[in-house]
Design an enzyme around this catalytic site. Structure first.
Site, PDB file in Angstrom:
ATOM      1  N   ARG A  76       3.552  65.612 -28.377  1.00  0.00           N
ATOM      2  CA  ARG A  76       4.111  64.691 -29.378  1.00  0.00           C
ATOM      3  C   ARG A  76       4.689  63.468 -28.682  1.00  0.00           C
ATOM      4  O   ARG A  76       5.678  63.564 -27.965  1.00  0.00           O
ATOM      5  CB  ARG A  76       5.205  65.389 -30.192  1.00  0.00           C
ATOM      6  CG  ARG A  76       4.712  66.497 -31.101  1.00  0.00           C
ATOM      7  CD  ARG A  76       5.846  66.978 -31.977  1.00  0.00           C
ATOM      8  NE  ARG A  76       5.405  67.946 -32.959  1.00  0.00           N
ATOM      9  CZ  ARG A  76       6.141  68.374 -33.982  1.00  0.00           C
ATOM     10  NH1 ARG A  76       7.370  67.904 -34.129  1.00  0.00           N
ATOM     11  NH2 ARG A  76       5.672  69.263 -34.828  1.00  0.00           N
ATOM     12  N   ASP A  83       6.549  59.740 -28.546  1.00  0.00           N
ATOM     13  CA  ASP A  83       7.611  59.054 -29.270  1.00  0.00           C
ATOM     14  C   ASP A  83       7.124  57.723 -29.828  1.00  0.00           C
ATOM     15  O   ASP A  83       6.032  57.250 -29.503  1.00  0.00           O
ATOM     16  CB  ASP A  83       8.791  58.791 -28.329  1.00  0.00           C
ATOM     17  CG  ASP A  83       9.522  60.065 -27.940  1.00  0.00           C
ATOM     18  OD1 ASP A  83       9.451  61.046 -28.687  1.00  0.00           O
ATOM     19  OD2 ASP A  83      10.177  60.056 -26.874  1.00  0.00           O
ATOM     20  N   ARG A 102      10.263  58.836 -19.291  1.00  0.00           N
ATOM     21  CA  ARG A 102      10.935  57.540 -19.325  1.00  0.00           C
ATOM     22  C   ARG A 102      12.266  57.564 -18.569  1.00  0.00           C
ATOM     23  O   ARG A 102      12.688  56.556 -18.001  1.00  0.00           O
ATOM     24  CB  ARG A 102      11.109  57.096 -20.768  1.00  0.00           C
ATOM     25  CG  ARG A 102       9.772  56.740 -21.429  1.00  0.00           C
ATOM     26  CD  ARG A 102       9.861  56.757 -22.943  1.00  0.00           C
ATOM     27  NE  ARG A 102      10.883  55.849 -23.426  1.00  0.00           N
ATOM     28  CZ  ARG A 102      11.404  55.914 -24.665  1.00  0.00           C
ATOM     29  NH1 ARG A 102      10.992  56.864 -25.506  1.00  0.00           N
ATOM     30  NH2 ARG A 102      12.323  55.050 -25.038  1.00  0.00           N
TER      31      ARG A 102
END
Length: 284
Positions: A61, A63, A212
């Site tokens: 999944r 973002d 990230r």
């Protein structure tokens, strides 16, 4: 979430890509926000002329704002629906889907295949440039601009301390009941001839914001604000550090998902569902 389609259904694998700029991530959300899952499920319902929505299961999944070149999903379709539409499904999806998401193949999945739990690794790329003039306007939606010069060798030295199986709680946004133990298989950076630095990040799985956050820590090393040992010390501390910034999503792309040989799918699914602990971890 079964490893086999129910009786009367066919499990279909979809390979797809998308530009995440205008999506609120992969997963469907309340409030009518635009998502990749929502667009594909709507298109499937339309082109198969079905009254119900067939739900997709995805390998990873992503973002809001994150892109994908090698995303994988599966969907269980009734046998009669698959038989009727399989030959023209790909082309019909191309005509129905918006231009920022494409399905490249649809095919029956092997026995035991689960897009999420069968995967043995996911590979992401994060792209950043430190060019003093900024980012090429044609690449601005896929490359981060960092306005300090970056030392790629220092970033690679720091990255080596993060490889292997660890509890990445310091680099993840915690979710109730979810483990943050992951095996980071590759974290390396290369500066291309165009000056763009591409970080390749591969792991068996990722927790929320992990890639990230790792890149955010390495950028602080690359621009000289932190020593090369700092990201490893943050990892060992096991708690979120306010100095670790979650970099912007647009530089991140899911490049590829790896799966084992067909005969190993069932074993991989069982393994992936087990809640992980680190060797030597106690119960309390």
């Amino acid at each position: 979430m079964s490893d086999e389609a129910a009786d009367g259904f066919v499990r279909v694998r979809l390979d797809l890509s998308y530009d995440g700029s205008d999506f609120s991530g992969w997963a469907k959300q309340a409030g009518g926000r635009r998502t990749v899952q929502g667009e594909i499920e709507s298109a499937l319902r339309t082109v198969t002329r079905s009254e119900q929505t067939y739900e997709l299961t995805v390998a990873g999944r992503t973002d809001a704002g994150v892109h994908a070149r090698g995303q994988v999903a599966h969907v269980d379709l009734p046998e009669d629906v698959w038989a009727e539409h399989r030959e023209k499904l790909l082309k019909r999806l191309a005509g129905r889907l918006p231009k920022d998401v494409r399905v490249w193949s649809v095919a029956p999945a092997p026995s035991g295949f689960n897009a999420r739990f069968s995967a043995v690794w996911r590979r992401y790329a994060y792209r950043v440039t430190d060019h003093p003039g900024g980012v090429d306007p044609l690449l601005r939606g896929h490359v981060l601009w960092h306005d300090w010069p970056l030392d790629v060798d220092a970033m690679n030295a720091a990255a080596r301390d993060l490889l292997g199986e660890h509890d990445f709680a310091a680099y993840c946004k915690r979710r109730e009941g979810a483990t943050t133990i992951r095996t980071l298989q590759q974290l390396s950076l290369v500066r291309g001839e165009d000056g763009i630095i591409t970080a390749t990040v591969r792991a068996d799985a990722f927790c929320h914001n992990m890639v990230r956050s790792l890149i955010g820590a390495l950028l602080f090393v690359g621009d000289g604000h932190r020593p090369a040992e700092w990201p490893g010390k943050v990892l060992a501390a096991g708690v979120r550090d306010s100095a670790v910034h979650v970099v912007r999503p647009h530089g991140l792309t899911l490049e590829e998902v790896g799966y084992p040989a067909d005969e190993l799918l069932a074993a991989r699914n069982r393994e992936a569902r087990n809640k992980r602990t680190l060797p030597g971890a106690g119960c309390c």
